[in-house]
Design a protein around this motif. Sequence first.
Motif, PDB file in Angstrom:
ATOM      1  N   LEU A  53      -5.448  10.021  -0.615  1.00  0.00           N
ATOM      2  CA  LEU A  53      -5.517   8.869  -1.488  1.00  0.00           C
ATOM      3  C   LEU A  53      -4.729   7.718  -0.878  1.00  0.00           C
ATOM      4  CD1 LEU A  53      -5.847   7.241  -4.163  1.00  0.00           C
ATOM      5  CD2 LEU A  53      -3.873   8.511  -5.040  1.00  0.00           C
ATOM      6  N   ALA A  54      -5.310   6.532  -0.956  1.00  0.00           N
ATOM      7  CA  ALA A  54      -4.599   5.297  -0.623  1.00  0.00           C
ATOM      8  C   ALA A  54      -4.708   4.369  -1.826  1.00  0.00           C
ATOM      9  CB  ALA A  54      -5.202   4.645   0.608  1.00  0.00           C
ATOM     10  N   CYS A  55      -3.591   3.767  -2.195  1.00  0.00           N
ATOM     11  CA  CYS A  55      -3.552   2.917  -3.381  1.00  0.00           C
ATOM     12  C   CYS A  55      -2.988   1.552  -3.004  1.00  0.00           C
ATOM     13  CB  CYS A  55      -2.712   3.562  -4.483  1.00  0.00           C
ATOM     14  SG  CYS A  55      -2.664   2.576  -6.001  1.00  0.00           S
ATOM     15  N   TRP A  56      -3.708   0.496  -3.383  1.00  0.00           N
ATOM     16  CA  TRP A  56      -3.283  -0.872  -3.111  1.00  0.00           C
ATOM     17  C   TRP A  56      -2.955  -1.589  -4.409  1.00  0.00           C
ATOM     18  CZ3 TRP A  56      -6.719   1.667  -0.126  1.00  0.00           C
ATOM     19  CH2 TRP A  56      -6.598   1.560   1.258  1.00  0.00           C
ATOM     20  N   PRO A  57      -1.838  -2.322  -4.466  1.00  0.00           N
ATOM     21  CA  PRO A  57      -1.577  -3.151  -5.643  1.00  0.00           C
ATOM     22  C   PRO A  57      -2.398  -4.431  -5.563  1.00  0.00           C
ATOM     23  CG  PRO A  57       0.178  -3.456  -4.053  1.00  0.00           C
ATOM     24  CD  PRO A  57      -0.754  -2.400  -3.478  1.00  0.00           C
ATOM     25  N   LEU A  58      -2.937  -4.863  -6.672  1.00  0.00           N
ATOM     26  CA  LEU A  58      -3.647  -6.146  -6.746  1.00  0.00           C
ATOM     27  C   LEU A  58      -2.660  -7.143  -7.330  1.00  0.00           C
ATOM     28  CD1 LEU A  58      -7.091  -4.864  -8.125  1.00  0.00           C
ATOM     29  CD2 LEU A  58      -6.405  -5.260  -5.748  1.00  0.00           C
ATOM     30  N   VAL A  59      -2.062  -7.943  -6.443  1.00  0.00           N
ATOM     31  CA  VAL A  59      -0.956  -8.818  -6.829  1.00  0.00           C
ATOM     32  C   VAL A  59      -1.251 -10.238  -6.364  1.00  0.00           C
ATOM     33  CG1 VAL A  59       1.507  -9.273  -6.575  1.00  0.00           C
ATOM     34  CG2 VAL A  59       0.683  -6.909  -6.687  1.00  0.00           C
ATOM     35  N   VAL A  60      -0.992 -11.202  -7.223  1.00  0.00           N
ATOM     36  CA  VAL A  60      -1.115 -12.620  -6.876  1.00  0.00           C
ATOM     37  C   VAL A  60       0.168 -13.307  -7.308  1.00  0.00           C
ATOM     38  CG1 VAL A  60      -2.381 -14.763  -7.238  1.00  0.00           C
ATOM     39  CG2 VAL A  60      -3.619 -12.593  -7.135  1.00  0.00           C
ATOM     40  N   GLY A  61       0.899 -13.837  -6.335  1.00  0.00           N
ATOM     41  CA  GLY A  61       2.142 -14.524  -6.679  1.00  0.00           C
ATOM     42  C   GLY A  61       3.110 -13.641  -7.425  1.00  0.00           C
TER      43      GLY A  61
ATOM     44  N   ARG B 151       0.819  -1.199   0.000  1.00  0.00           N
ATOM     45  CA  ARG B 151       0.000   0.000   0.000  1.00  0.00           C
ATOM     46  C   ARG B 151       0.861   1.261   0.000  1.00  0.00           C
ATOM     47  NH1 ARG B 151      -2.580  -0.170   5.263  1.00  0.00           N
ATOM     48  NH2 ARG B 151      -0.896   1.135   6.013  1.00  0.00           N
ATOM     49  N   CYS B 152       0.418   2.296  -0.755  1.00  0.00           N
ATOM     50  CA  CYS B 152       1.074   3.601  -0.769  1.00  0.00           C
ATOM     51  C   CYS B 152       0.028   4.674  -0.487  1.00  0.00           C
ATOM     52  CB  CYS B 152       1.752   3.876  -2.111  1.00  0.00           C
ATOM     53  SG  CYS B 152       3.203   2.827  -2.411  1.00  0.00           S
ATOM     54  N   MET B 153       0.479   5.742   0.189  1.00  0.00           N
ATOM     55  CA  MET B 153      -0.418   6.817   0.594  1.00  0.00           C
ATOM     56  C   MET B 153       0.034   8.134  -0.022  1.00  0.00           C
ATOM     57  SD  MET B 153      -2.256   4.942   2.717  1.00  0.00           S
ATOM     58  CE  MET B 153      -3.198   6.112   3.665  1.00  0.00           C
ATOM     59  N   SER B 154      -0.911   9.075  -0.106  1.00  0.00           N
ATOM     60  CA  SER B 154      -0.592  10.400  -0.642  1.00  0.00           C
ATOM     61  C   SER B 154      -0.068  11.334   0.430  1.00  0.00           C
ATOM     62  CB  SER B 154      -1.838  11.020  -1.292  1.00  0.00           C
ATOM     63  OG  SER B 154      -2.842  11.253  -0.303  1.00  0.00           O
ATOM     64  N   TYR B 155       0.080  10.851   1.656  1.00  0.00           N
ATOM     65  CA  TYR B 155       0.634  11.662   2.742  1.00  0.00           C
ATOM     66  C   TYR B 155       1.610  10.810   3.526  1.00  0.00           C
ATOM     67  CZ  TYR B 155      -3.277   9.277   5.056  1.00  0.00           C
ATOM     68  OH  TYR B 155      -4.166   8.344   5.503  1.00  0.00           O
ATOM     69  N   GLY B 156       2.445  11.483   4.298  1.00  0.00           N
ATOM     70  CA  GLY B 156       3.488  10.783   5.025  1.00  0.00           C
ATOM     71  C   GLY B 156       4.836  10.983   4.348  1.00  0.00           C
TER      72      GLY B 156
ATOM     73  N   SER C 197     -11.519  16.468   5.094  1.00  0.00           N
ATOM     74  CA  SER C 197     -10.242  16.780   5.746  1.00  0.00           C
ATOM     75  C   SER C 197      -9.694  15.622   6.553  1.00  0.00           C
ATOM     76  CB  SER C 197     -10.422  17.994   6.668  1.00  0.00           C
ATOM     77  OG  SER C 197     -11.416  17.723   7.660  1.00  0.00           O
ATOM     78  N   ARG C 198     -10.480  14.569   6.739  1.00  0.00           N
ATOM     79  CA  ARG C 198     -10.032  13.465   7.584  1.00  0.00           C
ATOM     80  C   ARG C 198      -9.180  12.480   6.791  1.00  0.00           C
ATOM     81  NH1 ARG C 198     -11.740   8.408   9.242  1.00  0.00           N
ATOM     82  NH2 ARG C 198     -13.581   8.402   7.886  1.00  0.00           N
ATOM     83  N   ARG C 199      -8.153  11.959   7.445  1.00  0.00           N
ATOM     84  CA  ARG C 199      -7.336  10.928   6.822  1.00  0.00           C
ATOM     85  C   ARG C 199      -7.940   9.542   7.089  1.00  0.00           C
ATOM     86  NH1 ARG C 199      -0.977  12.649   7.783  1.00  0.00           N
ATOM     87  NH2 ARG C 199      -1.056  14.595   6.601  1.00  0.00           N
ATOM     88  N   PHE C 200      -7.412   8.555   6.406  1.00  0.00           N
ATOM     89  CA  PHE C 200      -7.897   7.188   6.600  1.00  0.00           C
ATOM     90  C   PHE C 200      -7.554   6.713   8.007  1.00  0.00           C
ATOM     91  CE2 PHE C 200      -7.249   7.554   2.027  1.00  0.00           C
ATOM     92  CZ  PHE C 200      -8.441   7.028   1.533  1.00  0.00           C
ATOM     93  N   SER C 201      -8.494   6.045   8.655  1.00  0.00           N
ATOM     94  CA  SER C 201      -8.239   5.491   9.982  1.00  0.00           C
ATOM     95  C   SER C 201      -7.519   4.154   9.846  1.00  0.00           C
ATOM     96  CB  SER C 201      -9.544   5.301  10.754  1.00  0.00           C
ATOM     97  OG  SER C 201     -10.313   4.256  10.177  1.00  0.00           O
ATOM     98  N   ASP C 202      -6.898   3.710  10.961  1.00  0.00           N
ATOM     99  CA  ASP C 202      -6.202   2.416  10.957  1.00  0.00           C
ATOM    100  C   ASP C 202      -7.173   1.272  10.684  1.00  0.00           C
ATOM    101  OD1 ASP C 202      -4.003   3.402  13.661  1.00  0.00           O
ATOM    102  OD2 ASP C 202      -3.837   3.665  11.508  1.00  0.00           O
TER     103      ASP C 202
END
Length: 670
Positions: free
Chosen positions: A53-61, A30-35, A75-80
């Motif tokens: 923005l949060a981006c997840w790779p869809l990966v299999v093997g 996962r990669c985020m647009s902040y941090g 204005s809120r960021r993604f929660s854990d």
Amino acid sequence: VSAGEPPEASFDDFPRPDGLGARAIQRERRCMSYGPGAIDIHPAKKQAGATALACWPLVVGHEAVGALYVYRCDSRRFSDTELLILDNFVQFAAIAIHDGRKTGGLSRALGRKVRQLETLNRASNLISSRTNLEETLQEILFIGLDLTAAQYGSFETFDRRRNLLVTRALAGSKEPPGSEPPLPVDELSVVGWAALHRQSVRIDDIRRPPWRNIYHRLPVERDMRSELVVPIFGTGGALEGILNIESPQPNAFSERDRQLLESLGVHAGHAIQEIRLLDALQDIAEHLLNTDGDALLKLIVDRACDLINVSDGSIWLVSAPDTLVLRQSTDPTRHGETLSLQNSFTGQAVRLRRPIAIDDVRLNPNFMRPELAQERGWVSAIVVPLLASKDDALPVGSFALYAPELRDFSDWDKKLLTVLANHAAVAIRDAEQLRLLQQARERQATAETIAAVGDVAANLLHQLNNKFGAISVRVQGIEAKCPEALEAWPYLQKSLGQISASVRQAQSIVHDSMAPLQPLKPQPVQVADCLRNALNRANLPETVVAEQRGLVDLPPVRAAGKQLEMVFYNLIDNAQQAMGGTGTLTISGVVDGDCVAVSVADTGVGIPPERQAAIFELASAATNRRTGRLSFGLWWVKTFVDRFGGRIEVDSKPGQGSTFTVWLPIERNA
């Protein structure tokens, strides 16, 4: 596919070659647009109102099948919790897309995956409903059997300290769990192989090499032919256990079965971690009221190392404005070490009041003990502050863990350690409050006792002085009225002189012995003056070298001058006796917070550990054999120091001398 796009959104938002999607696929996480090191949101999405923005790779093997972008427009960021849910979801989504492409029936594959997700969701709910580890492990095993239509299996938990796999749940066997010997994590068993290589194993026929040579039978009546073994990992990647499913039929398990059990393993890993944390907190709570502080902190350190899968841990307490003292650790030989609060990595968590992690302590300039890291094999470290409550102005210390490998500590690791650190802080605070309460009660009881005894002693001293005075008057009367007899009888004159001398000596002995019972009159007192008088009174021989450090500039303390002088005299006299009249006596003073700390150190024989706890007890105050008078005694020393509002401690090792340290409150009104 997109959803939730605002009406004014532009669809000219093709993925950038160096954008978040490309980075997520490249890194397979996962990669985020902040941090730190974040990439900005695509201009088209930002223009449409996206703020995070949060981006997840869809990966299999290691094969990328796509990317999932999730945007926020507030204005809120993604929660854990949101991130954790999506972390799990993308695994199933990737498998669904991959299978759909492979079979050419994407709709059927997605429908199948939906049903599997529903099954896994029900399984997750069942697992989460269990309240102890044994029930949780048994439920995980039963769900694994249900998903694969099998009847036989086991669940082995990983014992990190012994590096062994221990059977905790069985299915299809009449034997209870634990009847089988633990298996090491190596290539000499199928479950050991899966744990060692951290990957699942599907065996179509265990009678074929190489598996037939390392297969360990389940304690069941039938012979097994197929086996499916899946390692279970926690959020931070730590091995939690092994799910082992077996069948008496060859080729009983498919690749889809393996994928299902791997998905189940994600839920199982989280559930096991949560249950183990709850068990740890319950264990700590049970020991909170009936275990001494050091033993409780040792329990917390051991549990933290076990839960987060690290080799070493330590708890540091704030001792002075810029000092941390090691209170508890996995290495007891280091207890008492100090670190700078301002300049150390460990102190940084205290100053910032938040968790701090270091990828490699050997390369970080703020880590002040690189030689220790080299010796202990430390690579990564995490430190959290000890906060008894959110309103604490300053944490009471910090809790540090050290891993022997490069480790990216997860949010779960930080939260778990923070929870345990809070319990440690509460334990430290409660122990300190209990100590102060007991000390106040002891002071009150001592003051009342001494006041009562002082009244009796004052009356006794008055009566004795009257009798001594009467004897002196009679002797003087005889000397005045019978000069001729005294001149004619020298023996009588000599006897009267001896009687007078004995009376004066008896008065002096009674007065000195009763001195500790005199009323205290606290006032500003100069420590250096009391120490100088005590040294003069001790009259040390030339064979004892007295060194004084940092005494002249000490601020006044609140005490009673005569009694404080007696405290120092007793410590100096005891030190002289411990050294046999030869050695070095070091007297030093420093300001320690709201107190002045005065240490009296000798180079004598030391005090055996089994005697140190009793030296301040009343039974230790005995008659001084050298003078025949009542000894001042360390009980009296502690009594006076307590009544001054201070405390006294001893640090001694046989053959290495002793150090008595007295803390006295600074007089703020001087």
